[in-house]
Design a protein around this motif. Sequence first.
Motif, PDB file in Angstrom:
ATOM      1  N   THR A   3     -40.079 -18.094  29.411  1.00 50.89           N
ATOM      2  CA  THR A   3     -40.922 -16.906  29.469  1.00 50.89           C
ATOM      3  C   THR A   3     -41.818 -16.835  28.241  1.00 50.89           C
ATOM      4  O   THR A   3     -41.564 -17.504  27.232  1.00 50.89           O
ATOM      5  CB  THR A   3     -40.077 -15.625  29.549  1.00 50.89           C
ATOM      6  OG1 THR A   3     -39.336 -15.478  28.328  1.00 50.89           O
ATOM      7  CG2 THR A   3     -39.116 -15.682  30.730  1.00 50.89           C
ATOM      8  N   PRO A  24     -43.098 -14.359  33.304  1.00 49.37           N
ATOM      9  CA  PRO A  24     -42.368 -15.552  33.759  1.00 49.37           C
ATOM     10  C   PRO A  24     -43.219 -16.806  33.605  1.00 49.37           C
ATOM     11  O   PRO A  24     -44.440 -16.742  33.415  1.00 49.37           O
ATOM     12  CB  PRO A  24     -42.106 -15.257  35.242  1.00 49.37           C
ATOM     13  CG  PRO A  24     -42.383 -13.799  35.426  1.00 49.37           C
ATOM     14  CD  PRO A  24     -43.392 -13.430  34.394  1.00 49.37           C
ATOM     15  N   LEU A  54     -35.089  -9.910  30.679  1.00 47.60           N
ATOM     16  CA  LEU A  54     -34.313 -10.214  31.880  1.00 47.60           C
ATOM     17  C   LEU A  54     -35.197 -10.255  33.119  1.00 47.60           C
ATOM     18  O   LEU A  54     -35.027 -11.113  33.997  1.00 47.60           O
ATOM     19  CB  LEU A  54     -33.207  -9.179  32.065  1.00 47.60           C
ATOM     20  CG  LEU A  54     -31.991  -9.275  31.145  1.00 47.60           C
ATOM     21  CD1 LEU A  54     -31.059  -8.089  31.380  1.00 47.60           C
ATOM     22  CD2 LEU A  54     -31.238 -10.579  31.369  1.00 47.60           C
ATOM     23  N   LEU A  55     -36.144  -9.330  33.197  1.00 50.18           N
ATOM     24  CA  LEU A  55     -37.049  -9.322  34.340  1.00 50.18           C
ATOM     25  C   LEU A  55     -37.900 -10.584  34.382  1.00 50.18           C
ATOM     26  O   LEU A  55     -38.066 -11.206  35.442  1.00 50.18           O
ATOM     27  CB  LEU A  55     -37.937  -8.078  34.298  1.00 50.18           C
ATOM     28  CG  LEU A  55     -37.241  -6.751  34.604  1.00 50.18           C
ATOM     29  CD1 LEU A  55     -38.161  -5.576  34.283  1.00 50.18           C
ATOM     30  CD2 LEU A  55     -36.800  -6.688  36.053  1.00 50.18           C
ATOM     31  N   GLU A  57     -37.231 -13.478  33.114  1.00 49.39           N
ATOM     32  CA  GLU A  57     -36.382 -14.619  33.476  1.00 49.39           C
ATOM     33  C   GLU A  57     -36.086 -14.647  34.970  1.00 49.39           C
ATOM     34  O   GLU A  57     -35.811 -15.700  35.540  1.00 49.39           O
ATOM     35  CB  GLU A  57     -35.080 -14.558  32.686  1.00 49.39           C
ATOM     36  CG  GLU A  57     -35.261 -14.841  31.195  1.00 49.39           C
ATOM     37  CD  GLU A  57     -34.016 -14.556  30.384  1.00 49.39           C
ATOM     38  OE1 GLU A  57     -33.000 -14.095  30.982  1.00 49.39           O
ATOM     39  OE2 GLU A  57     -34.039 -14.773  29.156  1.00 49.39           O
ATOM     40  N   ALA A  58     -36.137 -13.466  35.614  1.00 50.85           N
ATOM     41  CA  ALA A  58     -35.880 -13.368  37.050  1.00 50.85           C
ATOM     42  C   ALA A  58     -37.154 -13.515  37.879  1.00 50.85           C
ATOM     43  O   ALA A  58     -37.120 -13.329  39.098  1.00 50.85           O
ATOM     44  CB  ALA A  58     -35.210 -12.035  37.366  1.00 50.85           C
ATOM     45  N   GLU A 288     -28.902  -5.295  33.062  1.00 53.06           N
ATOM     46  CA  GLU A 288     -28.706  -6.171  34.219  1.00 53.06           C
ATOM     47  C   GLU A 288     -28.775  -5.385  35.522  1.00 53.06           C
ATOM     48  O   GLU A 288     -29.278  -5.902  36.537  1.00 53.06           O
ATOM     49  CB  GLU A 288     -27.372  -6.900  34.089  1.00 53.06           C
ATOM     50  CG  GLU A 288     -27.374  -7.929  32.966  1.00 53.06           C
ATOM     51  CD  GLU A 288     -26.030  -8.633  32.798  1.00 53.06           C
ATOM     52  OE1 GLU A 288     -25.038  -8.193  33.438  1.00 53.06           O
ATOM     53  OE2 GLU A 288     -25.981  -9.605  32.015  1.00 53.06           O
ATOM     54  N   ARG A 291     -32.442  -4.921  36.231  1.00 55.78           N
ATOM     55  CA  ARG A 291     -33.002  -6.188  36.721  1.00 55.78           C
ATOM     56  C   ARG A 291     -32.622  -6.430  38.170  1.00 55.78           C
ATOM     57  O   ARG A 291     -33.472  -6.764  39.005  1.00 55.78           O
ATOM     58  CB  ARG A 291     -32.493  -7.346  35.858  1.00 55.78           C
ATOM     59  CG  ARG A 291     -32.907  -8.733  36.372  1.00 55.78           C
ATOM     60  CD  ARG A 291     -31.970  -9.808  35.875  1.00 55.78           C
ATOM     61  NE  ARG A 291     -30.588  -9.578  36.314  1.00 55.78           N
ATOM     62  CZ  ARG A 291     -29.529 -10.194  35.780  1.00 55.78           C
ATOM     63  NH1 ARG A 291     -29.698 -11.059  34.796  1.00 55.78           N
ATOM     64  NH2 ARG A 291     -28.316  -9.934  36.233  1.00 55.78           N
ATOM     65  N   ASP A 292     -31.350  -6.257  38.498  1.00 54.58           N
ATOM     66  CA  ASP A 292     -30.877  -6.539  39.853  1.00 54.58           C
ATOM     67  C   ASP A 292     -31.549  -5.615  40.870  1.00 54.58           C
ATOM     68  O   ASP A 292     -31.841  -6.029  42.002  1.00 54.58           O
ATOM     69  CB  ASP A 292     -29.358  -6.391  39.921  1.00 54.58           C
ATOM     70  CG  ASP A 292     -28.630  -7.445  39.100  1.00 54.58           C
ATOM     71  OD1 ASP A 292     -29.261  -8.425  38.677  1.00 54.58           O
ATOM     72  OD2 ASP A 292     -27.410  -7.258  38.871  1.00 54.58           O
ATOM     73  N   VAL A 295     -35.095  -6.943  41.361  1.00 54.62           N
ATOM     74  CA  VAL A 295     -35.055  -8.199  42.102  1.00 54.62           C
ATOM     75  C   VAL A 295     -34.817  -7.922  43.584  1.00 54.62           C
ATOM     76  O   VAL A 295     -35.477  -8.479  44.469  1.00 54.62           O
ATOM     77  CB  VAL A 295     -33.959  -9.133  41.534  1.00 54.62           C
ATOM     78  CG1 VAL A 295     -33.706 -10.293  42.495  1.00 54.62           C
ATOM     79  CG2 VAL A 295     -34.364  -9.661  40.162  1.00 54.62           C
ATOM     80  N   SER A 299     -38.603  -8.532  44.914  1.00 52.90           N
ATOM     81  CA  SER A 299     -38.718  -9.994  45.030  1.00 52.90           C
ATOM     82  C   SER A 299     -38.542 -10.511  46.456  1.00 52.90           C
ATOM     83  O   SER A 299     -38.747 -11.683  46.705  1.00 52.90           O
ATOM     84  CB  SER A 299     -37.703 -10.674  44.104  1.00 52.90           C
ATOM     85  OG  SER A 299     -38.009 -10.400  42.753  1.00 52.90           O
TER      86      SER A 299
END
Length: 300
Positions: A3, A24, A54-55, A57-58, A288, A291-292, A295, A299
């Motif tokens: 990132t 990203p 974290l975002l 990276e996702a 986390e 982030r989840d 996602v 996503s």
Amino acid sequence: MQTTTETIRFKSEGINCAGTIYKPEGHGPFPAVLMSHGFGAVRAMRNIPEVGQLLAEAGILALAIDFRFLGDSEGFPRQQVLPNAQRQDLRNAISYLETRSDVNKDKIGLWGTSFSGGQSIRVAAFDRRIKALVAQVPATDLFRQIRYEAPEAQQKILQDAIDKERARHFAGEEPHTMKLADQEGSPSVFGVESLDWATRNEAEHASFYNAVTITSLEEAIQTAPGDYIAAVSPTPFLVIMAEPDKTVVITLTEKAFKQAQQPKKLIRYQGLHYDVYDRPEILKMASEAARDWFVEHLSV
């Protein structure tokens, strides 16, 4: 995933606001999440960089902003927390994201913490560009919290300061400030419980000051963004709540959440308001979880 970060500026009602992009690897277009800090805070504070990283990276681009009058953003007088202005900053930051070729403008989420957690609820209730929302330890109803729940001594401190400031404001004088946190017996917005947080962040972040204008207090205590919570639906909505939370009244958060419509989710952690920033295991869990959520809803 590798990132990168990027410092940006965007215009909000003619004022330059500062932001940090967590990006990203690749060219996109990526889903994106706008992130905003709490009352009188700045974007560099925990846990904003952690969630942004974290975002990214996702595979989700994140933009963390300083509201106008605070941090690295422009605007005078300094140290103002004006709810209407902050909501405009959020809407304008979303418009900025829509101009970027590396952003999928149909997949934009919103994340706010503490005071901006509440303001993000109100923004999401009206702005249908937002496709997912996370409100972390949100201040859903400062009006009822101060008017009906706060100790009489604290109510008097705030009201006396506001009454005196009105005369200065009418006379065109420079606004006075009050500390966000201070020792027991000294007037402050949040009291001694927030002092460790404020002192540490003043030492760690040169753009943060342990003070806000008293005019900000008058504006803030009239806010009740939880009143708009039912209108967030059909936007997927996650609330992360501390229990016990001695900074915002959780019974008001719970009452607001009951009014929210599906899809919605509530996560409780055992700890205080600032533990989501200061206790590594809670910071990790909350970051986390956010982030989840994004996602899952941005996503796909």
